[in-house]
Write an enzyme that holds these catalytic residues in place. Structure first.
Site, PDB file in Angstrom:
ATOM      1  N   LYS A 293       0.837  -1.189   0.000  1.00 22.15           N
ATOM      2  CA  LYS A 293       0.000   0.000   0.000  1.00 22.15           C
ATOM      3  C   LYS A 293       0.880   1.251   0.000  1.00 22.15           C
ATOM      4  CE  LYS A 293      -3.620  -2.096   2.950  1.00 22.15           C
ATOM      5  NZ  LYS A 293      -4.790  -1.973   2.061  1.00 22.15           N
TER       6      LYS A 293
ATOM      7  N   ARG B 182      -9.913 -11.730   2.046  1.00 22.46           N
ATOM      8  CA  ARG B 182     -10.742 -12.806   1.496  1.00 22.46           C
ATOM      9  C   ARG B 182     -10.051 -14.162   1.620  1.00 22.46           C
ATOM     10  NH1 ARG B 182     -11.142  -9.807  -4.099  1.00 22.46           N
ATOM     11  NH2 ARG B 182     -11.217  -8.141  -2.532  1.00 22.46           N
TER      12      ARG B 182
END
Length: 470
Positions: A249, A323
């Site tokens: 990020k 996920r």
């Protein structure tokens, strides 16, 4: 700030009295203020506005309670009394009005100052005043207050843990906290470490934690209830820090990723509340805890992982890690508990913030009845949801080239694709819903009964849903 609540007869209190009051259509200096939570000193009493009649609801009363808590703190009020009787003539069930008011007070009192060197801990004695003649009896009022207190304390626990920095809460120390809470409230707690997860074939959750010195953990909390039958299962994502891994990020995107554990914190807090409230419905909470870091051992783009259900996953982005941990957690939960319904909650996609902003969380489900029940619980608790589709055509975006599934489908329909990925790890036999709370994990500014920071979203929603079950 701590507010200690005591139920007391009006005739036994002689201090500053707060009177809740609806705002009239025409506001003057001699009336209650326009906005819920506004306090005005009039005629020797403090008048607390509940807002106008047209917008009156449990949520407005909750906001008024939050405003009162802030006013008491701002004005350094050590003790006060607040009349409950005005809440009973508003057209709402007395239980709803009192619960919302007490929740608002205790939620509005929350602050997080654990690491401030000059952390002044204020304590306020707030007497809830009854006249003993009208409205619910003393026993009923005590029950309403106790229930609302447990709910608010549970939300505040979720907020506090979400606020904790990653050098304090990591997967290993989170286990210790969960075990302590479980012992205190009477929950069964089981923990699977990375070696046990690896041996059983949970390759997705293990891979996410490989880059960290504190490997992945799966925490299982069980509330037996009294109703018997299959449990409701709540599955929470708890990324105690998410750097994005090798799909790193930007620096400003890493900041605030301590809140990436918010879904898991909501599940732990809900299970603690279920035990304290003595809910009849059996409830299981499964928390997938990991830390997504960069190291020589970390998983990489182009890796292919094998999940617990046997499906293979091609890694396009190591920043689509939530996920992955949920995939194995969902499979484990369904296989182990065969739940009557399974609901996961996760700060999964930034796309949901683009779609819904910070007013509602995303809801995706394979079962209409479950989706409707959750939506209704969200409306009642004001932890609101909005349903998005799960059409099979969306699977084409994550259909694998070299494996069964890709863990990312690119930017289009990002929240739906996250839900579609998770759907591959739930069988058709189990009603399932996915809540994407990425937009609700933290408040950017002070709100009526929540300061800036962790919101504890999901706890009141889950408890409202669980209370609705027979």
């Amino acid at each position: 700030m701590t507010i200690n609540l005591t139920l007391k007869r009006s005739t036994d209190f002689t201090g500053l009295v707060v009177v809740p009051s609806l705002a009239p259509e025409t506001i003057t200096l001699e009336t209650a203020g326009k906005d819920p939570g506004e306090v005005r000193l009039l005629g020797g009493k403090a008048v607390l506005s509940l807002g106008g009649q047209k917008k009156l609801s449990a949520e407005m009363i909750r906001r008024a309670g939050g405003g009162l808590a802030k006013w008491l703190a701002k004005n350094s009020v050590a003790e006060a009394g607040v009349e409950l009787n005005p809440l009973f003539g508003l057209g709402l069930p007395p239980s709803s009005a009192v619960n919302a008011f007490v929740e608002g007070i205790l939620l509005g009192a929350f602050t997080f100052g654990n690491y401030k060197s000059e952390n002044e801990k204020k304590t306020i004695a707030l007497n809830l005043l009854m006249d003993g003649e009208s409205g619910p009896g003393e026993s009923d009022l005590k029950g309403f207050i106790q229930k609302a207190t447990i709910i608010a304390e549970s939300v505040n626990m979720a907020r506090e843990w979400a606020h904790e920095p990653p050098n304090v809460i990591n997967p290993v120390t989170l286990v210790e906290r969960a075990q302590k809470v479980a012992a205190e409230v009477g929950l069964k707690c089981t923990v699977l470490d990375d070696k046990q997860l690896d041996e059983m074939g949970a390759g997705a959750i293990v891979a996410v934690g490989k880059g960290s010195n504190t490997p992945s953990r799966l925490i299982i909390l069980e509330h037996a209830g009294t109703a018997g039958g299959k449990p409701v299962a709540l599955v929470g994502k708890a990324l105690t820090m998410d750097t994005g891994g090798y799909s790193l990020k930007p620096s400003d995107g890493i900041t605030s990723m301590k809140y990436d554990k918010s879904g898991g914190m909501a599940v732990i807090a809900t299970l603690a509340a279920a035990a304290r409230l003595g809910l009849a419905t059996p409830v299981v909470g499964v928390i997938a805890a990991a830390e997504n870091m960069v190291s020589a051992a970390a998983y990489r783009p182009d890796d292919i992982l094998k999940a617990l259900n046997g499906k293979t996953i091609e890694i396009l982005s190591t920043d689509a890690e939530g996920r992955l941990v949920l995939a194995d957690a969902l499979t484990y939960t369904e296989r182990t508990f065969a739940p009557r319904a399974m609901i996961d909650i996760a700060t999964l996609t930034g796309a949901v913030l683009i779609a819904l902003g910070k007013n509602r969380a995303g809801l995706l489900s394979t079962d209409d009845a479950l989706a409707e029940a959750l939506f209704a619980a969200g409306e009642r608790s004001f932890e609101r949801l909005w349903r998005l589709p799960l059409d099979e055509e969306y699977f084409e975006q994550i259909k694998g080239d070299d494996a069964d599934i890709k863990n990312s489908g690119g930017r289009p329909a990002g929240t739906i694709i996250g839900g579609m990925f998770l759907k591959q790890f739930v069988t058709d036999e189990t009603p399932w819903a996915h809540l994407d709370i990425a937009g609700m994990m933290s408040a950017d500014k002070e709100m009526p009964y929540c300061p800036k920071g962790g919101m504890g979203f999901g706890v009141r929603l889950f408890l409202e849903y669980l209370a609705s079950l027979s």
